[in-house]
Write an enzyme that holds these catalytic residues in place. Structure first.
Site, PDB file in Angstrom:
ATOM      1  N   ARG A  32      21.832  50.111  21.620  1.00  0.00           N
ATOM      2  CA  ARG A  32      22.558  48.974  22.011  1.00  0.00           C
ATOM      3  C   ARG A  32      23.974  49.410  21.210  1.00  0.00           C
ATOM      4  O   ARG A  32      24.869  48.964  21.878  1.00  0.00           O
ATOM      5  CB  ARG A  32      21.873  47.667  21.511  1.00  0.00           C
ATOM      6  CG  ARG A  32      22.861  46.770  22.069  1.00  0.00           C
ATOM      7  CD  ARG A  32      22.308  45.455  22.364  1.00  0.00           C
ATOM      8  NE  ARG A  32      21.220  44.786  21.584  1.00  0.00           N
ATOM      9  CZ  ARG A  32      21.364  44.663  20.121  1.00  0.00           C
ATOM     10  NH1 ARG A  32      22.371  44.566  19.628  1.00  0.00           N
ATOM     11  NH2 ARG A  32      20.178  44.263  19.491  1.00  0.00           N
ATOM     12  N   TYR A  37      39.935  42.199  42.052  1.00  0.00           N
ATOM     13  CA  TYR A  37      38.598  42.188  42.545  1.00  0.00           C
ATOM     14  C   TYR A  37      37.913  40.851  42.612  1.00  0.00           C
ATOM     15  O   TYR A  37      37.883  40.195  41.348  1.00  0.00           O
ATOM     16  CB  TYR A  37      37.739  43.119  41.894  1.00  0.00           C
ATOM     17  CG  TYR A  37      36.427  43.308  42.071  1.00  0.00           C
ATOM     18  CD1 TYR A  37      35.747  43.588  43.401  1.00  0.00           C
ATOM     19  CD2 TYR A  37      35.366  43.359  40.999  1.00  0.00           C
ATOM     20  CE1 TYR A  37      34.253  43.592  43.561  1.00  0.00           C
ATOM     21  CE2 TYR A  37      33.987  43.300  41.209  1.00  0.00           C
ATOM     22  CZ  TYR A  37      33.493  43.572  42.563  1.00  0.00           C
ATOM     23  OH  TYR A  37      32.289  43.641  42.676  1.00  0.00           O
ATOM     24  N   ASP A  83      43.091  47.598  35.242  1.00  0.00           N
ATOM     25  CA  ASP A  83      42.007  47.936  35.975  1.00  0.00           C
ATOM     26  C   ASP A  83      42.416  49.318  36.952  1.00  0.00           C
ATOM     27  O   ASP A  83      42.939  48.913  37.839  1.00  0.00           O
ATOM     28  CB  ASP A  83      41.306  46.946  36.839  1.00  0.00           C
ATOM     29  CG  ASP A  83      40.065  47.197  37.439  1.00  0.00           C
ATOM     30  OD1 ASP A  83      39.699  48.342  37.751  1.00  0.00           O
ATOM     31  OD2 ASP A  83      39.034  46.344  37.616  1.00  0.00           O
ATOM     32  N   LYS A 115      32.241  53.860  40.558  1.00  0.00           N
ATOM     33  CA  LYS A 115      32.895  54.064  41.646  1.00  0.00           C
ATOM     34  C   LYS A 115      33.314  55.819  41.750  1.00  0.00           C
ATOM     35  O   LYS A 115      32.557  56.541  41.763  1.00  0.00           O
ATOM     36  CB  LYS A 115      34.243  53.298  41.870  1.00  0.00           C
ATOM     37  CG  LYS A 115      33.992  51.969  41.656  1.00  0.00           C
ATOM     38  CD  LYS A 115      32.979  51.296  42.551  1.00  0.00           C
ATOM     39  CE  LYS A 115      32.733  49.779  42.239  1.00  0.00           C
ATOM     40  NZ  LYS A 115      31.731  49.307  42.968  1.00  0.00           N
TER      41      LYS A 115
END
Ligand code: PLP
Length: 392
Positions: free
Chosen positions: A57, A109, A181, A206
């Site tokens: 983690r 977005y 972003d 993406k």
């Protein structure tokens, strides 16, 4: 075993971007000579190991390899990887506190909007939405003195191009961190950190991965404090990716420059084809000279990207029929893969945005977003031509 292109703690030597994405960081190949790094699915690591790992983690060799290659691509000191773009956004926003104001570009977005308005608002975070392509936005920035500025450029789905350098230079006067972003452009096309941004955030799901088979997110920075905050968020909020997805994204990134070159060439040609159709109200493609911020896009972006947004003079039913008529463009959420996709933002990616805001922004029933892939251009052009006949 380390690679000279990106040894930890050293600045990468001046080599080309293709070399950087292929010969990335540490290989962890040990004495096997393995050319590709192994996958480390281990959740935990023996105390006191030389790599400094303890529990996945908070770190894993596959994360560290991907951190290294993304930093080499951005040309920055630090990158922290997350389980998705939304996890990366959560990691950043969770560093703010109750009452803080975030000055946001009004066309973000849809899920970023949803996070701010339906999740972080419950914890007392405030947002103000402005059009950063208007000069007045900089005055609002000066007067509202937010705790953070949040922009996307080009924006999803309208492809507005925001002057990152201008925004960052005003924000710097007041020591306000700016988050960009950069998912649509990638560091190959646009370098937010060089333009003054504090954090460059990417959904690696993406273009970076490019094969629509893994989710990931990343935050890159030259600011050591922010890097520590991102490492903390990854661990404290459990936002880490899986080792396997990190490995896939590391593999995908090796072909990013090749893929994007073909995708951008295809996208520019399809934008020109669409612009000629009588039922097309407008086409947005940042490097077309009819784009509202064309000069800025030429200056700020090394290419026009591979997304084309089109406004058809059509209702939802007609637009859906056109989307479904295409053979090589799958109607699906997401973008940036080698395969072409088409999306209806009003009912898909931006369904979470209120009807009122969508109407104000122009995200209507005739709007579609093409994510252009690497197929042969002639096939994409012929497919588009046959589908456009439905609108004749
Ligand atoms: N940022 C932008 C601009 C996006 O388009 C997306 C997803 O489409 C995200 C962030 C979120 O990324 P993810 O789907 O990897 O969580």
């Amino acid at each position: 075993m380390t690679n000279p292109v990106s040894e930890p703690g050293s600045n990468p030597p001046a080599v080309g971007v293709n070399t950087r994405v292929i010969h990335h960081g540490e290989g962890f190949a040990g004495d096997t000579g393995s050319v590709m790094p192994p996958i480390f699915p281990s959740s935990t690591f023996a105390h006191g190991n030389a790599g400094g790992f303890d529990y996945t983690r908070s770190g894993n060799p596959n994360f560290r390899i991907l951190d290294g290659v993304l930093s080499a691509l951005e040309g920055c000191d630090h990158t922290t990887v997350f389980g998705s773009g939304v996890s990366a956004i959560t990691a950043v926003v969770s560093q703010l506190k109750q009452g803080d104001l975030v000055l946001c570009e009004e066309n973000l977005y849809g899920c970023t909007v949803r996070l701010f308005e339906q999740v972080f608002a419950k914890f007392g975070l405030r947002t103000q939405w402005v059009d950063f392509t208007e000069a007045s936005a900089l005055n609002i920035l000066r007067s509202s003195k937010p705790a953070m500025v949040w922009i996307e450029s080009p924006t999803n789905p309208l492809l507005k191009v925001i002057d990152i350098e201008a925004v960052c230079s005003v924000a710097r006067e007041f020591a306000i961190p700016v988050v960009v972003d950069n998912t649509f452009a990638t560091a190959l096309v646009q370098r937010p950190l060089e333009l003054g941004a504090t954090l460059s955030l990417t959904s690696t799901t993406k273009y970076i991965n490019g094969h629509s088979d893994a989710l990931g997110g990343a935050v890159s920075t030259n600011d050591t404090d922010w890097h520590q905050k991102m490492v903390f968020s990854q661990k404290a909020l459990g936002l880490q990716p899986s080792p396997f997805d990190s490995w896939l994204i590391t593999r995908g990134i090796k072909t990013l420059p090749l893929r994007l070159k073909q995708q951008m060439a295809n996208a520019a040609a399809l934008a020109d084809q669409l612009a000629l159709h009588p039922k097309v109200a407008w086409v947005r493609y940042p490097h077309r000279n009819d784009h509202p911020q064309h000069a800025l896009a030429q200056r700020q972006m090394k290419g026009g990207g591979a997304i084309v947004t089109v406004s058809f003079q059509a209702n939802q039913e007609q637009t859906y029929r056109l989307c479904k008529q295409l053979n090589w463009f799958t109607m699906a959420e997401s973008l940036g893969g080698i395969e072409s996709l088409i999306c209806h933002p009003a009912t898909m990616t931006h369904a979470a945005v209120s009807a009122e805001v969508k109407a104000k922004l122009g995200i209507d029933d005739g709007l579609v977003r093409f994510s252009v892939g690497c197929e042969d251009l002639v096939d994409l052009q012929a497919d588009l031509a046959q589908a456009l006949e439905l609108l004749a």
